[in-house]
Design a protein around this motif. Sequence first.
Motif, PDB file in Angstrom:
ATOM      1  N   SER A   1     -17.816 -15.122 -54.408  1.00 18.79           N
ATOM      2  CA  SER A   1     -17.391 -14.540 -53.084  1.00 18.79           C
ATOM      3  C   SER A   1     -16.726 -14.954 -51.913  1.00 18.79           C
ATOM      4  O   SER A   1     -16.367 -14.563 -50.783  1.00 18.79           O
ATOM      5  N   SER A   2     -16.032 -16.293 -52.269  1.00 16.34           N
ATOM      6  CA  SER A   2     -15.513 -17.116 -51.339  1.00 16.34           C
ATOM      7  C   SER A   2     -14.047 -17.307 -51.849  1.00 16.34           C
ATOM      8  O   SER A   2     -13.767 -16.622 -53.126  1.00 16.34           O
TER       9      SER A   2
ATOM     10  N   ARG B   1     -12.850 -11.499 -55.008  1.00 15.69           N
ATOM     11  CA  ARG B   1     -14.193 -11.721 -54.701  1.00 15.69           C
ATOM     12  C   ARG B   1     -15.342 -11.007 -55.307  1.00 15.69           C
ATOM     13  O   ARG B   1     -15.012  -9.609 -55.723  1.00 15.69           O
TER      14      ARG B   1
ATOM     15  N   LYS C   1     -17.791 -20.152 -43.662  1.00 13.26           N
ATOM     16  CA  LYS C   1     -17.588 -18.840 -43.531  1.00 13.26           C
ATOM     17  C   LYS C   1     -17.186 -18.218 -44.665  1.00 13.26           C
ATOM     18  O   LYS C   1     -15.913 -17.711 -44.935  1.00 13.26           O
ATOM     19  N   PRO C   2     -17.947 -18.296 -45.682  1.00 14.59           N
ATOM     20  CA  PRO C   2     -17.698 -17.706 -47.206  1.00 14.59           C
ATOM     21  C   PRO C   2     -16.921 -16.291 -47.122  1.00 14.59           C
ATOM     22  O   PRO C   2     -17.457 -15.329 -46.491  1.00 14.59           O
ATOM     23  N   GLY C   3     -15.710 -16.044 -47.798  1.00 16.20           N
ATOM     24  CA  GLY C   3     -15.292 -14.771 -47.930  1.00 16.20           C
ATOM     25  C   GLY C   3     -14.757 -14.032 -46.386  1.00 16.20           C
ATOM     26  O   GLY C   3     -14.901 -13.031 -46.213  1.00 16.20           O
ATOM     27  N   ARG C   4     -14.397 -14.912 -45.445  1.00 20.62           N
ATOM     28  CA  ARG C   4     -14.147 -14.385 -44.169  1.00 20.62           C
ATOM     29  C   ARG C   4     -12.829 -13.719 -43.980  1.00 20.62           C
ATOM     30  O   ARG C   4     -11.900 -13.883 -45.106  1.00 20.62           O
TER      31      ARG C   4
ATOM     32  N   GLU D   1     -14.196 -22.479 -46.183  1.00 19.12           N
ATOM     33  CA  GLU D   1     -14.675 -21.464 -47.003  1.00 19.12           C
ATOM     34  C   GLU D   1     -16.115 -21.582 -46.809  1.00 19.12           C
ATOM     35  O   GLU D   1     -16.801 -20.294 -46.741  1.00 19.12           O
ATOM     36  N   LEU D   2     -16.822 -22.711 -46.965  1.00 18.76           N
ATOM     37  CA  LEU D   2     -18.167 -22.779 -47.183  1.00 18.76           C
ATOM     38  C   LEU D   2     -19.029 -22.337 -45.795  1.00 18.76           C
ATOM     39  O   LEU D   2     -19.829 -21.938 -45.792  1.00 18.76           O
TER      40      LEU D   2
ATOM     41  N   ILE E   1     -23.955 -23.308 -47.590  1.00 20.31           N
ATOM     42  CA  ILE E   1     -23.208 -22.390 -47.250  1.00 20.31           C
ATOM     43  C   ILE E   1     -23.624 -21.923 -45.791  1.00 20.31           C
ATOM     44  O   ILE E   1     -24.650 -21.330 -45.692  1.00 20.31           O
TER      45      ILE E   1
END
Length: 783
Positions: free
Chosen positions: A569-570, A559, A628-631, A625-626, A595
């Motif tokens: 970052s996703s 990331r 909650k990006p980088g969840r 992912e879009l 996003i």
Amino acid sequence: MTPSPTVKSVNARLAGELAVDEARVAAAVRLLDEGSTVPFIARYRKEVTGSLDDGQLRMLEERLGYLRELDQRREAVLASIEEQGKLTDELRTALLTADTKSRVEDIYLPYKPKRRTKAQIAREAGLEPLADRLLADPTLVPEAAAGDFLNEEVADAAAALDGARHIIIERAGEDAELVGAVRAKFWSEGAVRTAPISDEVAKSPAGQKFRDYFDFSEPLETMPSHRVLAVMRGEKEQILALTMDGGEDEPYQAMVAQTLGINLGAKAPATAWLATTVRLAWRVRLMSTASVDARVRLRQRAELDAVAVFARNLKDLLLAAPAGTRTTLGLDPGFRTGVKVAVVDDTGKVVDTCAIFPHQPQQKWNEAKATLGALVARHGVQLIAIGNGTASRETDALAAELISDIKAAGADAPVKAMVSEAGASVYSASEYAAHELPDLDVTLRGAVSIARRLQDPLAELVKIEPKSIGVGQYQHDVTPGTLARSLNAVVEDAVNAVGVDLNTASVPLLARVSGVTDSLAEAIVAHRESTGPFRNRQALLKVPRLGPKAFEQCAGFLRINGGEDPLDSSGVHPEAYPVVRKILDRSGVTLAELIGNERSLRSLRPAEFADDRFGIPTITDILAELEKPGRDPRPAFTTATFAAGVEKVGDLKPGMVLEGVVTNVAAFGAFVDVGVHQDGLVHVSAMADHFVSDPHTVVKSGQVVRVKVIDVDVDRQRIGLSLRLKDEAKGGGPAKRPAGGPDQGKRPNPNRGKPAGQNKPARASTPPSGSMAEALRNAGFGK
């Protein structure tokens, strides 16, 4: 070497074992052979494998290696027997249908080159026809029949009959069908029996730790792994004598006789001689083989169970809730040597260190509190992490008083939490710690590790060898290679499930990312330090020795926060960025507008964007992912609040309801830290109002729970707990050792990363039932 066409293919066998289509297995095998990792295949090649998950892929990878080794060995055995000119169609078929290595070896045994045996010497002396005659015609008188075979090498009838007997015994011992049948019967009906090796050893302090195994027996097939490893440790320490007992001899002798075509009930001159031969074939040859096989199988099963328990606990610990990027003060408690203190900022960088001496013998309480207060104010400390070793509750009391004073002054006070320090000293003395913190004393590095563990358990624990983290069950009695493979897979899966910040990750953390080796991790960090933070994922290709294949494997798990492309970052893989562009074009919005826009994203249909390369599973993952990006898949951060005034086992009273943290989950229950320096046991029968077969389905390591104290034995430091808060507490009889052997019920020693002390093993527990009294007995508490 390519297996014979008549052998069922490896892929077909794997498909049968996994109960999935062979095409999916073939695709996964191809990807593994091409160098793809399990996390990469599970996450980014779902269309290819039909969405096989990481658990299925790990099993496939393990079995793939075994089955390929099996085929290689099968071909080698076929070649050896064929070279001897003894390969028949029947023998070939038997080998081609053998589904285990042991079965192949059983078939090969008569043809395996070996040193000259007594049977071979007897054959060379011309005694095989005598053996054949006696087997074919029991009406012969053995001594008379033997007279026809005397020669220079065979002096008399007794020598001739001995040679014939050796030949018959070897035949029985090398009959694959008989060996397999005896092995199966021995395993299903046999038992482990243990006793002290001598009265003197039994009375010794070391022997007393194993006294519950001095007259012990349990069926091979059902003996739990923790007891298997306990008795094997007792044998290794020369306390216990272990016997694999297959039961009565007669059924086995009947099997031998049937295989050899001997009628033990016949009234014939040779019957007595043949019966003795059968008895010796069983007692001298087959029983020994079956006993060794049972021991190996027992240990292998116990190791697999122990490794599975360790792996599950390790996964839970690695995926424990992170406190996040907040300035943290780490306290490594101690009495005489003082409490080591380290402050790390929100990135984990060390900004201050010192030592304080609030406890005996110095007892500089107020001075220590003032020092901590100054550090909190100077650095804006938001969290206080306290190691759970010696002097932890006393140090926790100091932190609580500090927090109370800060609140009384009207200021924002930090939150305190107890942190496991298992393995912290292993890290402190490691080569990597010396490289990472070269200016810090070894003792202060432990405080840094404790602080960072609270911020992000995963990022810090990967710096420690997994077996030193202290959540295993008999990990020191398990074959190191077996344990290492399993635990490394757990760490790899955990790291890739969470994802790694490319611009802050350490070398050990990066080295656990899919496709990144130790040397490549060092190259990434060196490049980052020399050229500055990565601005986009494509910049990874500028790292020396990081080629397209490594980029493919690792890019999606790395990331970049605040970089040039928000997608970096996703968890969206760079290869799928065109899919996102397609979604944006059709939606008529910008990436920034899409996003996090839950309503818009959930209105999209994945099938509309699927093509030959990216199918519905991948599109569905991209949309998630879009949203909650980088969840982070880990749970929200919570802390346990230990009861005030409850600091040692003597402070506990039956009936108390306390908050604690699960430190270890075993096959028979879970151990919970309630803040008294000794973990209590919640037996599996006291975990829920229904029957629980697997404690992991109820709790996991690191979980905060509320428990009731059921039983306390101060003298022996035993604590019985229950998750059923309505259970009645016991009146205070002595709490006995929980079932499970010398390691169970003891808190791990953080200085060595393994259980401290040796506890008494216990007898097999009775099946759990509904009453609390019976549950306690099952747990080994009370009489």
